[in-house]
Motif scaffolding. Structure first.
Motif, mmCIF file in Angstrom:
data_model
loop_
_atom_site.group_PDB
_atom_site.id
_atom_site.type_symbol
_atom_site.label_atom_id
_atom_site.label_comp_id
_atom_site.label_asym_id
_atom_site.label_seq_id
_atom_site.Cartn_x
_atom_site.Cartn_y
_atom_site.Cartn_z
ATOM 1 N N LYS A 21 0.605 -1.278 -0.040
ATOM 2 C CA LYS A 21 -0.066 -0.111 -0.055
ATOM 3 C C LYS A 21 1.014 1.144 0.080
ATOM 4 O O LYS A 21 0.572 2.250 -0.759
ATOM 5 N N ARG A 91 -2.996 3.191 8.733
ATOM 6 C CA ARG A 91 -3.338 1.974 7.656
ATOM 7 C C ARG A 91 -2.387 0.948 7.594
ATOM 8 O O ARG A 91 -1.152 1.292 7.364
ATOM 9 N N GLU A 321 -9.259 2.134 -4.466
ATOM 10 C CA GLU A 321 -10.043 2.794 -3.445
ATOM 11 C C GLU A 321 -9.936 4.183 -3.591
ATOM 12 O O GLU A 321 -8.954 4.835 -3.707
ATOM 13 N N GLN A 333 -5.836 4.076 -2.851
ATOM 14 C CA GLN A 333 -4.992 2.983 -2.826
ATOM 15 C C GLN A 333 -5.162 2.384 -4.351
ATOM 16 O O GLN A 333 -6.113 2.736 -4.731
HETATM 17 MG MG MG Z 1 -7.697 -0.893 1.219
#
Ligand code: MG
Ligand code: ADP
Ligand code: MG
Length: 869
Positions: A21, A91, A321, A333
């Motif tokens: 990510k 995150r 996302e 993302q």
């Molecule tokens: Mg995600």
């Protein structure tokens, strides 16, 4: 050591340090995409934290505060300042993506003061308090382990009291009350408190994300996908943008291509006025992305452009996302999207056609194990016509499955252990359900969309899945579900069609999937470059036809003993074996020959000019004899001899070590007439088919279990004499090859001598492994588990070739065999012939072809193609 990097600060860092990510957020920032600002704490920090005897995040705090200050400067906001509050998300992001397996907290930085600041600044108190209650909820779950459902129950209770249906119908006062109730939950659950210090919030959240690397669902996922457990996760801290803000706000998930079918075109879902996981969690059923083009056309166009840009950049299908805050689009993302095996093949071919990648890249992106998933079963169309449909939903992952229904993951697991074929039926699934999902034949949910948790996980596993069945309501407590008016209890049988999204009552007949065009294209590309061919082991006409449909270039092993197991044949076989006199044996053999003729004709007709390797009788003869008394009595009657006599003759065949006993070519040394009969049947049928079809046939006759050159010379002479006499009688000519299995270790060592009389070699790796290790294949089950546990053996040598031992024997055999005959054709026809790792190894030894069961031919062709790239 530096542990924290702003997005795009250091171009040299990759997934290993930043997590997937973080690396992609950095890359998108570099590309100039609208990504909220932030920074990444590396996996090294996580490892340091988790490896300590007393995990303590203190080593990071100074650097974290500095990074935060830089973010404050960039965003012109301040963490914990009510006048200008900076809110962030925390995150998780592992080096290899593990969707939904670890934790994320949104809206961090809110407390009783900053929430009012946010309310004032946005002139939207409702929004501010909605963010706050979400933070308290996620924080409680992630940091204190207070289950989501506990908070959900409180929310549901409040909505019931206030007699409203949606969260958004709650008043500001209601939200404030909810927040108080939530905080009380901390008290009762853990005697804890939601921290008012924003710095404490941040430190606790970061540590919780580190720890989430070790939660049980993450562990299960890693085990399942063979992901290294020592890598640790990175943590991304990112400025919040708000999809739950007002007016033109929302959040969504989209793929650049359909992850179920691979079809090109934007595919996804979104919810207006929603935040974070609302779409994925299946709490509300979202709208398809296409309707965004009506609701917010400019944003839709912008997003489409960005999606396209990302796909071109990463040269693969992207899973993105995004969030829209008050008319502003943000990408949160992107990653290479998970997809069904079927989609994987289509996407690979399409990307080549579109010029994004070359064929070799496409071939390498696919895994041999995916092919099973492409050949997914479908229901028999006739059965479907007559079936009763219960409900229908979204076809999230293809396949067809019949099984008994269970409403929670543990029950499903238990039923699976009891041997049931299980279908998990739930309102929606969450990462906690993973253990139950793994064992299910199909997953069905009443809520959620194509990108819901159930859908994503099922596609990853290649498991049949239908989501969002609106006519289904699940009552897990009472262990029953209402399928559009029909109540089914736990344990009832249903059938799930993942291709259409339909659920049927009872069990339906299946047929195996048709071959896909994209798969065929890829396999043809593989065939063009493969340095090793793929043949098949098959004996019945059905298997042979399947093998050729799947692209086998020949038959590497036709086992003749399987042809003698039908009732009529078994009787003749027994008669032949138990005959005391040669003349009696001849009579039985003549009858058997007629049957063999028909068998071989059918095979030669299907094979046409493709090579067919027919192995003469191999097993110990007693395998054909009756062991039950009743059967023995019946046989005695048929043969018109006494029961005592039959018992005597059967007893005479019993051996202490039958697998090392009177079997294979040893049978022909004592009973030459058996192989003579089979050889005649082969030649006669080949000749008949050649004359009828006009194809040139060169039968390949294979002698099993040769261990000495004298055996080989003797039996070759026997076969050659038989064949020559036959051809002369017929006044015909026909080429033929006589070769041998190499499956006795001694044969490897004297391969140069054996090759004198052999036209080809074919490694029988099952017996070769058995005899090289001295492991009885039929008994190894008792202890192989312990061997694997203690790592005495890392892989079952009957599945994946033992390179050091059996492989060395093969190498010797090939080298010595070809010393005698440089052009000697060499194949492998054991179980390992279909194993991708073994195929690469065989190729490296100089093997010309591997031969495996028909259903493994496609994956073997892919593996063979991958050897070349
Ligand atoms: Mg995600
Ligand atoms: P996962 O790895 O489980 O998908 P993410 O870290 O991607 O977890 O977070 C889940 C969701 O939270 C994202 O899809 C996004 O919608 C939301 N989210 C995360 N960070 C932010 C942010 N800075 N602003 C707004 N939403 C965010
Ligand atoms: Mg998530």
């Amino acid at each position: 050591m530096k542990y924290i990097y702003a997005f795009a600060e250091d171009q040299t860092l990759t997934n290993t340090e930043l997590g997937g990510k973080g690396a992609n957020l950095a890359e998108m920032t570099r590309l100039g995409l609208p990504v909220p600002a932030g920074f990444t704490i590396t996996t090294a920090a996580c490892r340091r934290y988790l490896n300590a005897d007393q995990p303590d995040g203190e080593f990071l705090e100074g650097e974290l505060m500095k990074a935060l200050q830089r973010l404050e400067a960039k965003t012109d906001r301040q963490f914990g300042n009510p006048d200008q509050p900076l809110l962030v998300s925390v995150r998780s992001g592992a080096p290899i993506s593990m969707p939904g397996m670890m934790d994320t907290i949104l809206n961090l930085g809110l407390n009783d003061q900053t929430v009012d600041g946010l309310a004032r600044k946005t002139h939207n108190p409702w929004f501010a308090y909605d963010c706050y209650r979400r933070l308290i909820q996620m924080f409680g779950d992630v940091v204190y382990g207070i289950e989501k459902s506990v908070f959900e129950a409180e929310l549901t209770a409040l909505k019931r009291e206030k007699q409203v249906e949606n969260d958004t119908d709650l008043s500001l006062a209601d939200l404030k009350q909810l927040i108080q109730r939530y905080q009380a939950l901390y008290q009762s659950a853990d005697n804890a408190q939601f921290p008012q210090s924003v710095t404490e919030q941040l430190n606790l959240a970061v540590e919780a994300v580190f720890k989430s690397w070790l939660n049980s669902r993450a562990k299960t996922y890693r085990r399942l996908h063979e992901i290294d457990a020592t890598m640790g996760t990175a943590v991304n801290i990112q400025q919040m943008v708000f999809g739950n803000y007002q007016g033109k706000s929302g959040t969504g998930v989209a793929f650049t291509r359909n992850p179920a079918t691979g079809e090109a075109g934007l595919f996804g879902e979104y919810l207006l006025n929603a935040q974070g996981e609302d779409v994925v969690a299946g709490i509300r059923t979202p709208d398809p992305i296409s309707t965004l083009s009506d609701q917010l056309p400019a944003i839709y166009e912008q997003f489409k452009g960005l999606a396209n840009q990302l796909e071109l950049h990463y040269k693969d299908m992207q899973d993105m996302e995004f969030t829209i805050e008050d008319g502003q689009l943000y990408v949160l993302q992107t990653r290479n999207g998970k997809r069904t095996p079927q989609a994987a093949f289509k996407i690979a071919v399409d990307l080549v056609t579109e010029g994004l990648i070359d064929r070799q890249t496409a071939i390498l992106r696919l895994k041999p194990a995916m092919i099973e998933g492409v050949l997914h079963p479908v229901f028999d169309p006739k059965a479907l016509e007559e079936a009763t449909m219960l409900v229908s939903g979204l076809p999230a992952s293809p396949g067809a499955a019949t099984g008994t229904i269970y409403f929670d993951a543990q029950q499903a697991q238990r039923a699976n252990e009891a041997g049931e074929s299980v279908i998990l039926v739930r309102q929606e699934t969450s990462p906690e359900d993973i253990d139950g999902m793994v064992v299910s034949q199909a997953i069905v949910t009443s809520r959620g969309g194509m990108t819901s948790h159930a859908a994503v996980v099922a596609r990853g596993m290649g498991c049949c899945c239908v989501v969002g069945c609106s006519q289904l309501s699940v009552d897990a407590e009472r262990k029953q579900a209402n399928f559009n008016g029909q109540i089914l209890k736990e344990g009832s049988t249903i059938s799930v069609d993942g291709h259409t999204g339909r659920i049927y009552q009872g069990a339906l007949k299946q047929q195996t999937g048709k071959q896909q065009t994209a798969l065929n294209t890829i396999l043809e590309w593989c065939d063009e470059i493969a340095p090793i061919d793929v043949w098949a082991n098959a004996e019945t006409p059905k298997e042979v036809a399947t093998a050729f449909e799947f692209g086998a270039k020949g038959l590497g092993l036709v086992r003749t003993e399987h042809m003698f197991f039908g009732p009529e044949r078994l009787f003749k076989m027994r008669e032949m074996i138990l005959a005391d006199e040669l003349s009696d044996r001849q009579v039985a053999l003549t009858a058997l020959k007629e049957l063999q003729l028909a068998d071989f004709k059918a095979i030669f007709e299907l094979a046409q000019e493709r090579p067919c390797t027919i192995r003469l009788l191999d097993p110990p003869l007693h395998e054909f004899l009756p062991h039950e008394e009743a059967d023995q009595i019946a046989l005695a009657k048929d043969l018109q001899i006494s029961t005592d006599e039959i018992k005597r003759r059967i007893a005479a065949k019993v051996e202490v070590n039958p697998m090392l006993g009177h079997r294979g070519s040893r049978l022909a040394v004592t009973y030459p007439e058996i192989y003579q009969m089979q050889t005649l049947a082969i030649m006669e049928s080949a000749l008949a088919v050649q004359l009828k079809q006009g194809h040139a046939i060169t039968p390949k006759i294979m002698l099993p279990l040769i261990g000495t050159s004298n055996e080989m010379d003797l039996l070759r002479q026997l076969l050659v004499d038989t064949i020559d006499e036959f051809l002369e009688e017929q006044g015909q000519e026909m080429d033929y090859h006589i070769g041998t299995m190499i499956e006795v270790p001694r044969a490897c060592l004297v391969a140069d001598q054996i090759a004198v009389s052999a036209d080809f070699f074919s490694f029988g790796t099952n017996d070769l492994t058995q005899m090289a290790f001295g492991f009885s294949r039929d008994d190894i089950g008792h202890f192989i588990g312990v061997y694997e546990e203690q790592q005495i053996i890392t892989k079952d040598p009957f599945q994946t070739i033992d390179q050091d031992g059996v492989g060395a024997l093969m190498q010797i055999a090939i080298e010595r065999g070809r010393r005698t005959k440089p052009e000697l054709s060499i194949g492998v026809c054991g179980e390992v012939g279909g194993d991708p790792d073994s195929i690469a190894f065989c190729q490296s030894l100089g093997v010309d072809y591997v031969s495996c069961s028909p259903y493994r031919v496609p994956s073997a062709r892919l593996a063979a193609g991958q050897v070349a790239v």
